[in-house]
Design an enzyme around this catalytic site. Structure first.
Site, PDB file in Angstrom:
ATOM      1  N   ASN A   1      -3.120   2.648 -10.143  1.00 35.10           N
ATOM      2  CA  ASN A   1      -3.568   1.912  -8.953  1.00 35.10           C
ATOM      3  C   ASN A   1      -3.573   0.428  -9.293  1.00 35.10           C
ATOM      4  OD1 ASN A   1      -4.543   2.021  -6.200  1.00 35.10           O
ATOM      5  ND2 ASN A   1      -6.526   1.381  -6.983  1.00 35.10           N
TER       6      ASN A   1
ATOM      7  N   ASP B   1      -1.707   4.668  -6.228  1.00 36.88           N
ATOM      8  CA  ASP B   1      -0.260   4.536  -6.014  1.00 36.88           C
ATOM      9  C   ASP B   1       0.488   5.730  -6.566  1.00 36.88           C
ATOM     10  OD1 ASP B   1      -1.354   1.626  -6.068  1.00 36.88           O
ATOM     11  OD2 ASP B   1       0.514   1.650  -4.922  1.00 36.88           O
TER      12      ASP B   1
ATOM     13  N   GLY C   1       0.870  -1.180   0.000  1.00 41.16           N
ATOM     14  CA  GLY C   1       0.000   0.000   0.000  1.00 41.16           C
ATOM     15  C   GLY C   1       0.903   1.224   0.000  1.00 41.16           C
TER      16      GLY C   1
HETATM   17  O1  MRU Z   1       0.501  -4.035  -4.559  1.00 41.43           O
HETATM   18  P1  MRU Z   1      -0.078  -3.272  -3.409  1.00 41.43           P
HETATM   19  O2  MRU Z   1      -0.900  -4.106  -2.493  1.00 41.43           O
HETATM   20  O3  MRU Z   1       0.978  -2.465  -2.677  1.00 41.43           O
HETATM   21  O4  MRU Z   1      -1.049  -2.230  -4.097  1.00 41.43           O
HETATM   22  C1  MRU Z   1      -1.758  -1.331  -3.311  1.00 41.43           C
HETATM   23  C2  MRU Z   1      -2.740  -0.532  -4.046  1.00 41.43           C
HETATM   24  O5  MRU Z   1      -2.824  -0.588  -5.264  1.00 41.43           O
HETATM   25  C3  MRU Z   1      -3.545   0.443  -3.258  1.00 41.43           C
HETATM   26  O6  MRU Z   1      -4.802   0.592  -3.810  1.00 41.43           O
HETATM   27  C4  MRU Z   1      -2.837   1.799  -3.265  1.00 41.43           C
HETATM   28  O7  MRU Z   1      -1.529   1.657  -2.794  1.00 41.43           O
HETATM   29  C5  MRU Z   1      -3.529   2.806  -2.467  1.00 41.43           C
HETATM   30  S1  MRU Z   1      -3.258   2.545  -0.759  1.00 41.43           S
HETATM   31  C6  MRU Z   1      -3.922   3.771   0.165  1.00 41.43           C
END
Ligand code: MRU
Length: 344
Positions: free
Chosen positions: A247, A237, A49
């Site tokens: 995202n 992201d 995240g």
């Molecule tokens: O691969 P991840 O689990 O790190 O991806 C996370 C996401 O895509 C979330 O939607 C994004 O980081 C927003 S978190 C507030």
């Protein structure tokens, strides 16, 4: 906020992370005493995240400073640069990682002597931790006006307490809506292949007493066509000046479906997730290990030799986004005018 769901903590000169690879069956913590452990945790998605990665990386530099045996400012900066390079090469898409590392390195370079640099870095990381929670609460407050009593809101991946230090961005908005006394239902997508929706979002929302349902990623068009979703809210992201949002993979197709069905599509993100410099084709979309796709629960499901695509993120263009919710307010199209205003 239940302290159990504090994703990143600083305790006894260590960083304590919820081990997200173990959820939902076990709520376990990992203690990191060295920056290399933080880098591994980011790479292996023990912590994931965008905002959580950023704050964890900031503490990674604090650990590198504390452990450094350097005798001069120059040596300490060199040690920090080694840690900085390791941490910045863990994951390429979430811009919060780079934002956090730059912010700490700037603080380090401002210091005059070893002790003050070490102290300044740790203070800055602790400030970032606290700021993250405050910023999420502001996003929640700002976004709550967009969600009505009785709404069923779809969310994708996990943009909650587990993706931040605590509270969450997209899920922070839903928390604020609930705190305002509105009754809502939430639908979480499974979010193949790493299953952040079923493992993390469903866990987190159930933990906090939300009315939450889970749907396969493939069911979203059908749910929308049947009138079962009123609004969509996701995290980000990386948000570009043009309003392009990077995202979790699958976000783009949900946005297309939302447009098709006239359903508002909202993005909730702190200003630390904005990248005002890059163009859409300059952003690196992380390609993850193929076995995330080829196996489920350790069981191989794909014949040997089949080519695999496993991009972890996608890009949603601005014309599909109804509004972006930040701690500074809500912005709408034209984003190339409204987004720069947030930074003035
Ligand atoms: O691969 P991840 O689990 O790190 O991806 C996370 C996401 O895509 C979330 O939607 C994004 O980081 C927003 S978190 C507030």
């Amino acid at each position: 906020m239940n302290i159990e769901l504090m994703t990143v903590k600083w305790e006894d000169e260590s960083v304590i992370l919820i081990d997200q690879t173990k959820l939902p069956s076990k709520l376990e913590y990992v203690r990191c005493k060295r920056y290399e452990q933080i880098a591994d945790c980011i790479k292996n998605m023990v912590v994931r995240g965008a905002p959580a990665i950023g704050v964890a990386a900031a503490f990674g530099l604090a650990l590198a400073a504390l452990k450094s045996k350097s005798k001069s400012k120059e040596e300490l900066i060199k040690d920090l640069e080694v840690a900085y390079n390791t941490l910045r090469s863990t994951r390429p898409t979430a811009v919060n990682l780079f934002w956090a590392l730059e912010r700490i390195m700037k603080k380090a370079r401002e210091g005059n002597d070893i002790e003050s640099i070490k102290k300044n870095i740790l203070d800055e990381a602790l400030t970032m931790l606290k700021e993250d929670i405050d910023v999420n609460k502001m996003i929640g407050f700002n976004g709550s006006s967009l969600i009505d009593d009785g709404d069923t809101v779809l969310t994708h991946c996990n943009a909650g307490a587990l993706a931040t230090v605590a509270y969450g961005t997209a899920l922070g908005v839903l928390r604020a809506v609930k705190e305002h006394g509105k009754k809502i239902s939430v639908v979480a997508t499974e979010t193949r292949p790493v299953m952040q929706g079923s493992r993390l979002t469903a866990f987190e929302l159930k933990h906090d007493g939300f009315d939450v349902s889970l749907a396969p990623d493939t069911a979203i068009g059908s749910l929308m066509a049947r009138g079962m979703i009123n609004k969509v809210i996701v995290g980000a992201d990386r948000v570009l000046k043009s309003g392009h949002v990077f995202n979790k993979i699958g976000t783009y197709q949900i946005a297309v479906l939302a447009k098709m069905h006239n359903i508002p599509f909202y993005v909730a993100a702190p200003l630390s997730s904005f990248d005002l410099k890059s163009k859409p084709d300059e952003v690196i979309i992380e390609e993850r290990k193929y076995d995330e796709v080829t196996s489920i629960g350790g069981r191989k499901l794909v014949p040997k030799g089949v080519r695999i695509f496993n991009p972890a993120f996608d890009m949603t263009p601005p014309e599909l986004i109804t509004a972006i919710i930040t701690e500074k307010g809500i912005v709408k199209q034209p984003y190339d005018e409204s987004i720069p205003r947030l930074f003035r």
